[in-house]
Scaffold this motif. Structure first.
Motif, PDB file in Angstrom:
ATOM      1  N   ASP A  30       0.857  -1.192   0.000  1.00 26.68           N
ATOM      2  CA  ASP A  30       0.000   0.000   0.000  1.00 26.68           C
ATOM      3  C   ASP A  30       0.890   1.238   0.000  1.00 26.68           C
ATOM      4  O   ASP A  30       1.888   1.281   0.714  1.00 26.68           O
ATOM      5  CB  ASP A  30      -0.878   0.025   1.260  1.00 26.68           C
ATOM      6  CG  ASP A  30      -1.880  -1.104   1.251  1.00 26.68           C
ATOM      7  OD1 ASP A  30      -2.264  -1.539   0.162  1.00 26.68           O
ATOM      8  OD2 ASP A  30      -2.275  -1.557   2.347  1.00 26.68           O
ATOM      9  N   LEU A  31       0.524   2.213  -0.789  1.00 23.39           N
ATOM     10  CA  LEU A  31       1.303   3.452  -0.831  1.00 23.39           C
ATOM     11  C   LEU A  31       0.385   4.650  -0.719  1.00 23.39           C
ATOM     12  O   LEU A  31      -0.765   4.608  -1.175  1.00 23.39           O
ATOM     13  CB  LEU A  31       2.079   3.543  -2.151  1.00 23.39           C
ATOM     14  CG  LEU A  31       3.202   2.542  -2.350  1.00 23.39           C
ATOM     15  CD1 LEU A  31       3.634   2.529  -3.797  1.00 23.39           C
ATOM     16  CD2 LEU A  31       4.389   2.864  -1.463  1.00 23.39           C
ATOM     17  N   LYS A  32       0.927   5.689  -0.135  1.00 23.00           N
ATOM     18  CA  LYS A  32       0.148   6.927  -0.064  1.00 23.00           C
ATOM     19  C   LYS A  32       0.260   7.660  -1.390  1.00 23.00           C
ATOM     20  O   LYS A  32       1.202   7.434  -2.151  1.00 23.00           O
ATOM     21  CB  LYS A  32       0.699   7.817   1.059  1.00 23.00           C
ATOM     22  CG  LYS A  32       0.370   7.289   2.439  1.00 23.00           C
ATOM     23  CD  LYS A  32       1.078   8.098   3.492  1.00 23.00           C
ATOM     24  CE  LYS A  32       1.017   7.395   4.829  1.00 23.00           C
ATOM     25  NZ  LYS A  32       2.061   7.841   5.744  1.00 23.00           N
ATOM     26  N   ASP A  33      -0.682   8.553  -1.638  1.00 24.04           N
ATOM     27  CA  ASP A  33      -0.655   9.315  -2.878  1.00 24.04           C
ATOM     28  C   ASP A  33       0.486  10.334  -2.821  1.00 24.04           C
ATOM     29  O   ASP A  33       0.956  10.713  -1.755  1.00 24.04           O
ATOM     30  CB  ASP A  33      -1.996  10.023  -3.080  1.00 24.04           C
ATOM     31  CG  ASP A  33      -2.269  10.264  -4.562  1.00 24.04           C
ATOM     32  OD1 ASP A  33      -1.402   9.909  -5.375  1.00 24.04           O
ATOM     33  OD2 ASP A  33      -3.338  10.789  -4.878  1.00 24.04           O
ATOM     34  N   TYR A  34       0.924  10.770  -3.991  1.00 19.98           N
ATOM     35  CA  TYR A  34       2.025  11.731  -4.077  1.00 19.98           C
ATOM     36  C   TYR A  34       1.548  12.943  -4.872  1.00 19.98           C
ATOM     37  O   TYR A  34       0.950  12.799  -5.918  1.00 19.98           O
ATOM     38  CB  TYR A  34       3.202  11.062  -4.770  1.00 19.98           C
ATOM     39  CG  TYR A  34       4.250  12.004  -5.297  1.00 19.98           C
ATOM     40  CD1 TYR A  34       5.258  12.474  -4.466  1.00 19.98           C
ATOM     41  CD2 TYR A  34       4.232  12.423  -6.612  1.00 19.98           C
ATOM     42  CE1 TYR A  34       6.211  13.347  -4.960  1.00 19.98           C
ATOM     43  CE2 TYR A  34       5.180  13.292  -7.114  1.00 19.98           C
ATOM     44  CZ  TYR A  34       6.174  13.744  -6.276  1.00 19.98           C
ATOM     45  OH  TYR A  34       7.119  14.607  -6.764  1.00 19.98           O
ATOM     46  N   LYS A  35       1.810  14.106  -4.344  1.00 18.13           N
ATOM     47  CA  LYS A  35       1.383  15.325  -5.023  1.00 18.13           C
ATOM     48  C   LYS A  35       2.297  16.487  -4.620  1.00 18.13           C
ATOM     49  O   LYS A  35       2.616  16.648  -3.451  1.00 18.13           O
ATOM     50  CB  LYS A  35      -0.071  15.644  -4.610  1.00 18.13           C
ATOM     51  CG  LYS A  35      -0.830  16.453  -5.606  1.00 18.13           C
ATOM     52  CD  LYS A  35      -1.542  15.589  -6.641  1.00 18.13           C
ATOM     53  CE  LYS A  35      -2.091  16.443  -7.759  1.00 18.13           C
ATOM     54  NZ  LYS A  35      -2.023  15.760  -9.040  1.00 18.13           N
ATOM     55  N   LEU A  36       2.704  17.267  -5.597  1.00 16.63           N
ATOM     56  CA  LEU A  36       3.438  18.507  -5.321  1.00 16.63           C
ATOM     57  C   LEU A  36       2.674  19.643  -6.000  1.00 16.63           C
ATOM     58  O   LEU A  36       2.061  19.428  -7.052  1.00 16.63           O
ATOM     59  CB  LEU A  36       4.853  18.438  -5.890  1.00 16.63           C
ATOM     60  CG  LEU A  36       5.935  17.719  -5.092  1.00 16.63           C
ATOM     61  CD1 LEU A  36       7.243  17.703  -5.873  1.00 16.63           C
ATOM     62  CD2 LEU A  36       6.187  18.360  -3.741  1.00 16.63           C
ATOM     63  N   PRO A  37       2.713  20.847  -5.433  1.00 15.50           N
ATOM     64  CA  PRO A  37       1.976  21.949  -6.083  1.00 15.50           C
ATOM     65  C   PRO A  37       2.546  22.256  -7.474  1.00 15.50           C
ATOM     66  O   PRO A  37       3.760  22.286  -7.653  1.00 15.50           O
ATOM     67  CB  PRO A  37       2.215  23.134  -5.136  1.00 15.50           C
ATOM     68  CG  PRO A  37       2.767  22.570  -3.894  1.00 15.50           C
ATOM     69  CD  PRO A  37       3.396  21.261  -4.205  1.00 15.50           C
TER      70      PRO A  37
END
Lengths: 279, 234
Positions: free
Chosen positions: B179-186
């Motif tokens: 399981d992995l968390k989502d990844y987001k950068l502005p």
């Protein structure tokens, strides 16, 4: 015409102002490299905190390729100003000094003069980008060494192996040359309207800043016009650091930039041909 | 001659099937003993990381392991990417250590083979592992699949294929699902070249699945790896 081009180049490179651009590129790259040498780890950790929560990355993350990319990222916003410094001066500067009329008394057409001004600005832009490549990439490789490069996008983490990087940089710098040539042609176009170099330089930067903001604002209202703005396509060099490389999008961006360059050049010729030159 | 052959056949049968239908505790302990006989190894590996937001080419390098939990992937001059420490790439880290409660969950079919399923719960609450479910091939005494529920890192599923190093319970191919968390950068920070957004718009989810495939090309087992190997920087 070749002789005229030599004269133009002589005029450009005789002026101390021309070398200010090279000095600014050197200064900015040096400052970023120094900052990265002293506190690069915390910068990288901050940028990678989302990844570091789940993965452990070992090895030299802070290598010359990554630093080169960071510098390119920041400098391609400032480089248009440096290009405008010379290209914006090409016609307006002559008008200001009163030499434009004198030049046109020689047996050359106005079209030829514009073309020579454009080619000389292109050569200057090319040299500036080459110097940027030397400072941003080669000095960084010398200072930080080589290694695989991490490219962080807003929704993707891309790892590019070190053997796969040099051609990408080559292509990115070529693309940057094309983008900056578009800026040069815009500056020459605006320069045709003025009798003082300050106006075209500031106007060029004004256009670039406003359009860059429009290109980066995530509002549905601007999404319609974004594909037609040259500033949207100016960052096409980043496509070479994607995986897979979006060749079709890059080709489209190249086409838009070439179209703008030809358009600005054509409009300059059209206007300059009819211009009443009094100085 | 026939009698000798019959005795030999019986001996082989009883050796292989010594745990078939036998005590789950004994089977688990025997497996654990087999797994823990490997104190350290180094192996040439090919690694492929498949995560929705990651685009990483196949990585080759040397993987070092030292019991109980030291691991390092060495790629000369290059970057190595491993999951965080508690999702280690070795089986020994995905089965609970210390006193455990073994629960027999019967038999199941896995890739066309009948395997014994058991659930292992650590008696102490201190560790990161909450529960491990194992699919064990009783004949070869090898764990073919594990499903480990961890306290902090979700569920980790590991599927193994064995060949040359089966006697050490070391797989030739491993696929780890996690399981992995989502990844987001502005976008304002990254200034993306939007034209290259070739990823299909995905549903916004808290967690997503990822997998790591590792192919072990050659092992060197129990050669006495020094701790210094794990402190080196690539």
């Amino acid at each position: 015409m070749i002789k005229l081009l030599w004269f133009e180049l002589y005029k450009i490179f005789r002026r101390p102002r021309t070398y200010i651009s090279f000095g600014i590129v050197t200064a900015i790259t040096s400052v970023i490299q120094l900052a990265m040498l002293s506190d690069g780890e915390s910068f990288v950790n901050f940028a990678m905190q989302g990844i570091n929560e789940q993965f452990e990355i070992q090895g030299r993350i802070m290598n010359g390729y990554l630093i080169g990319y960071i510098i390119l990222q920041s400098l391609l916003i400032h480089i248009p100003l440096l290009v405008a410094l010379v290209a914006g001066d090409s016609l307006a500067g002559e008008a200001n000094l009163g030499t434009l009329r004198l030049i046109l008394t020689r047996p050359i057409s106005r079209h030829q003069l514009i073309l020579v001004k454009f080619i000389s600005s292109f050569i200057y832009t090319t040299l500036l980008i080459i110097w940027l490549a030397v400072c941003a990439l080669f000095f960084s490789l010398w200072l930080f060494g080589t290694g695989d490069m991490i490219n962080l996008k807003s929704d993707a983490f891309i790892l590019i192996l070190k053997d796969d990087l040099m051609w990408r940089y080559g292509a990115a710098f070529l693309f940057a040359m094309l983008a900056m040539t578009t800026i040069a042609s815009l500056a020459i176009f605006l320069s045709a309207f003025a009798d003082n170099a300050i106006g075209p330089i500031i106007s060029t930067m004004g256009v670039v800043v406003v359009l860059t903001i429009l290109s980066n604002l995530e509002l549905p209202l601007f999404n319609l016009v974004k594909p037609y703005l040259f500033t949207t396509h100016m960052i096409g060099w980043k496509g070479f650091f994607d995986d897979p490389v979006p060749y079709e999008a890059i080709r489209r961006s190249c086409f838009v930039l070439v179209a703008y360059t030809i358009g600005f050049l054509g409009m300059t010729m059209l206007y300059f041909n009819k211009k009443d030159i009094r100085s | 001659m026939i009698r000798t052959f019959a005795i030999l056949l019986c001996a082989v049968f009883f050796c292989n099937a010594s745990f078939a239908g036998g005590d789950a505790n004994q089977l688990y302990e025997a497996l654990r003993k087999k797994i823990f006989q490997v104190k350290d190894y180094q192996a040439l590996v090919e690694m492929k990381i498949e995560v929705n937001y990651m685009r990483i080419p196949q990585l080759t390098g040397k993987l070092y392991f030292k019991s109980p939990d030291k691991m390092r992937l060495e790629r000369t001059g290059g970057l190595s990417i491993l999951p965080k420490k508690n999702i280690n790439l070795t089986l020994s880290n995905l089965i609970p250590s210390g006193q455990v409660v073994v629960m027999d969950a019967g038999y199941a079919m896995l890739n066309g083979k009948k395997v014994r399923v058991m659930k292992i719960v650590p008696e102490l609450d201190a560790g990161d592992i909450v529960l491990t479910k194992m699919w064990i091939d009783e004949e070869s005494l090898l764990a073919m699949r594990t499903e480990t529920t961890t306290r902090n890192d979700g569920t980790v599923i590991m599927e193994m294929q064995y060949a040359a190093y089966a006697q050490y319970a070391l797989p030739d191919r491993v696929t780890i699902f996690m399981d992995l968390k989502d990844y987001k950068l502005p976008k304002g920070v990254t200034l993306d070249y939007n034209q290259s957004a070739d990823l299909k718009p995905k549903k916004k989810t808290e967690n997503q699945k990822g997998n790591i495939q590792i192919k072990y090309l050659k092992y060197e087992i129990n050669k006495g790896l020094s701790d210094a190997v794990f402190n080196q920087k690539n």
